[in-house]
Design a protein around this motif. Structure first.
Motif: not given
Length: 704
Positions: A9, A13, A405-406, A408-410, A413
């Protein structure tokens, strides 16, 4: 069992953040080691862009935001530092311009010039003088390094002493006074220009007093300034030339060049390479003065001593007296870059870059295979993901970084791999949060009536094009279009074409990623046309399938007659713009503009002046009346405030600056004004000199 561990992770990032880097953000590891040389991925194989940029020519790198101009600049610096006899010198033109606006000029200047002339002259004078001073400061710092390594202390003292003399003469108003006063005394500027139309239109009475045909100075649907058209600027052009002529004499550019060259020659420097970043971020008239007074003279007079590397936006470049035939112009956007080589393999080359870029970053930061982060299936392989990531980003690394990045967040993660639908949802989020705010800023910003109308017209044009594509989709689904070229199950309706004469009206929409030029072909009538695609996220939002059917039979899908947007553009321009002769009243069409430009906008009947005027539609009048000037803020302040209103946490100036592509100093100054003058920002002090910023409820109630 977890699919991804902490190292996975954290590594991903870092890889993603390295793609989102703004401005001069170096790629460094946790120990401060520079990673750029290892991670740099050229847009073309064999580092072709970098190698071309390193040639001994002045080079213009032209591309939209996020295409990698600053990253290439960093690599250029690294390579020139290694070359004997070369000295690279980086200047952030936008920051220099912003910092010079608040500086004053000597009292004797104000006593000679009128107020209107003085305001513009002051900005230009301070900006250009600061630019030259910054060149000396940068050279001075590098001289220290060179002399400590190669030469004696005596030599060092002599060279640095002479550089200080050059700087003192540049910064001393007393030294400039003897030249400046005579120059300004000889200025003969016509101050009584025709302002009757432009000055009479205000947000309050200019709209209400208008009748069916509201005429204002013609504005552009292209470029980035919202200025009036060139034919209405004859007096402005004369004044701009006057600024340049004065400043060339006052700043003594030829002496500056000779002195710098002489001093650097003493320590073996034969080539000074000046890198100008954010060149297109300054106003048009200041850009022209900058080129006429500094860039062109230093480039043309230096006898190969000074070479410039300039980062600029498409459609926002001015060359002045620089011979374009003797410089390199490198285009970084998808079509402009890859069409130079093999048009049949443009997309293949772009997807290859996407793959090389992502694999190199993920391999370095994650020590593993990129495919582990994607939901790879027999029917959807990594090659399909690379193709999709190209489509959603149009080959722009920064856009790729945000979309991942979006994702990754959805997904990552929550220990789940990224799927096709996740990327498509992320593309829609990127459009809503990063692209569409271009129009939101206009709504809340204080700007000239011309600029505001320009943005409103752009929005109206985009809306018209979307309606057209939605209508095409509906007709494909319903079977109205019966050709075998269409698929009722997937009614692809994302690409359109226009005649070449309409390209200029789409420049601003393209610059801000609402559309992208995709290719050029000949239409069904054999006429050369430009093919554009709508932003992938915009298509997701409007449920317009992006792309075209697979297979050779669909090779000419994008030039099917329904996708001809020239009709929409022509009708839009016809309703929003009148072209007529001020002497005999003859009217002209958009198709006649090339001939009018050739004749310098002279009527072919009576030789009178032909002008373009804009007509306000009812929808634009309605938008203009929404806010009064006293409620509005300058555009940069609006951009910062809107961003903070959409954040749930307080942020440092550095974090805000990286998101908005601004300098930290500018953000801090803006936030202070928004706090003290309006009560829109809450500043929480952290330590002795740092603040964290967040939007107050007062701001959120008005701007959200």
């Amino acid at each position: 069992m977890e699919r991804y561990n902490t190292n996975d992770r954290e590594g991903l990032v870092k890889a993603i953040e390295s793609l989102k880097k703004y401005r001069r953000a170096d790629l460094i590891d946790d120990r401060g080691k520079n990673l750029l040389e290892n991670l740099y991925t050229d847009l073309l194989p064999d580092d072709h862009i970098l190698k071309k940029s390193l040639q001994d020519n002045t080079t213009f790198l032209i591309g939209r935001k996020g295409t990698g101009k600053s990253t290439i600049f960093l690599r250029i610096e690294q390579e020139f530092r290694k070359k004997k006899g070369y000295m690279p010198c980086y200047l952030d033109v936008k920051t220099l311009f912003e910092s010079s606006r608040s500086e004053s000029v000597p009292d004797y200047v104000g006593k000679i010039t009128d107020k209107e002339f003085l305001e513009k002259y002051s900005v230009k004078r301070n900006f250009l003088r600061k630019t030259l001073a910054t060149i000396i400061h940068e050279v001075d710092k590098k001289v220290d390094t060179i002399l400590k390594r190669l030469l004696s202390g005596t030599k060092s003292s002599n060279v640095k002493g002479e550089l200080k003399k050059i700087l003192d003469s540049l910064e001393s108003n007393e030294a400039l006074k003897s030249i400046e006063i005579p120059c300004l005394q000889n200025v003969n500027v016509q101050t009584k220009t025709d302002k009757s139309v432009s000055d009479s239109y205000t947000l309050s009475d200019g709209i209400e007093s208008s009748v069916s045909l509201d005429k204002i100075p013609a504005i552009k649907l292209h470029g980035n300034s919202g200025e009036t058209s060139n034919e209405s600027h004859s007096m402005g052009t004369i004044i701009e030339k006057t600024y340049s002529e004065i400043l060339l004499k006052v700043l003594q550019i030829s002496d500056f060049l000779l002195n710098i060259k002489q001093e650097l020659g003493k320590i073996g420097i034969k080539h000074l390479v000046i890198l100008l970043d954010d060149f297109s971020e300054i106003p048009d008239d200041d850009m022209k003065t900058f080129v006429d007074v500094i860039l062109a003279p230093l480039n043309n007079w230096s006898d190969e001593f000074i070479k410039f590397k300039v980062a600029a936006y498409p459609g926002r470049v001015y060359y002045g007296l620089i011979d374009v035939g003797k410089i390199d112009v490198i285009n970084l956007d998808f079509y402009n870059l890859y069409s130079e080589f093999d048009r049949d393999k443009m997309e293949e080359g772009a997807v290859n870059f996407t793959q090389r870029l992502l694999e190199k970053r993920v391999k370095y930061f994650c020590k593993g295979d990129i495919s582990t982060f994607f939901d790879v299936k027999p029917q959807y392989q990594m090659s399909d993901y690379y193709q999709l990531l190209f489509s959603v980003s149009m080959n722009v690394p920064r856009v790729m970084g945000y979309i991942l990045s979006f994702c990754y967040d959805s997904k990552i993660l929550y220990d789940k791999p990224i799927s096709k639908i996740d990327i498509e949802k992320a593309a829609e989020k990127y459009y809503e949060t990063k692209v569409y705010p271009f129009f939101t800023e206009m709504t809340y910003s204080m700007m000239s009536i011309n600029s505001k109308i320009n943005y409103l017209q752009l929005k109206e044009l985009l809306d018209n094009m979307i309606v057209k594509m939605q209508d095409i989709k509906r007709k494909i689904i319903s079977g109205i279009y019966t050709s075998g070229a269409y698929l009722q199950t997937i009614p692809y309706s994302s690409h359109f074409y226009v005649k070449e004469i309409y390209n200029k009206y789409l420049e601003t929409l393209e610059l801000n990623f609402f559309i992208s030029k995709y290719t050029e072909l000949s239409d069904r009538d054999g006429e050369k046309v430009s093919i554009y695609c709508l932003n992938y996220g915009l298509c997701q939002k409007k449920s317009l399938p992006w792309g075209k059917p697979q297979g050779g039979k669909y090779r000419k899908y994008f030039i099917q007659r329904p996708f001809n947007m020239s009709v929409v553009l022509n009708e839009f321009l016809r309703q929003g713009q009148a072209i007529y002769c001020t002497k005999c009243g003859a009217t002209f069409t958009q198709e006649q503009l090339p001939l009018l430009e050739f004749s310098h906008f002279k009527c072919n009947r009576c030789q009178g002046n032909v002008v373009k005027t804009s007509m306000l539609t009812e929808s634009i009048k309605k938008e203009l009346k929404k806010f009064q000037d006293e409620e509005l803020l300058p555009q940069t302040e609006t951009r910062v405030l809107l961003f903070l209103c959409n954040q749930n946490i307080a942020l440092y100036a550095k974090d805000i600056a990286e998101e908005l592509d601004m300098s930290s100093q500018s953000v801090a100054q803006i936030c202070k004004r928004l706090d003290t003058d309006y009560g829109y920002i809450y500043r929480a002090k952290q330590g002795t000199d740092k603040y964290m910023y967040s939007a107050t409820e007062k701001a959120r109630s008005f701007y959200v």
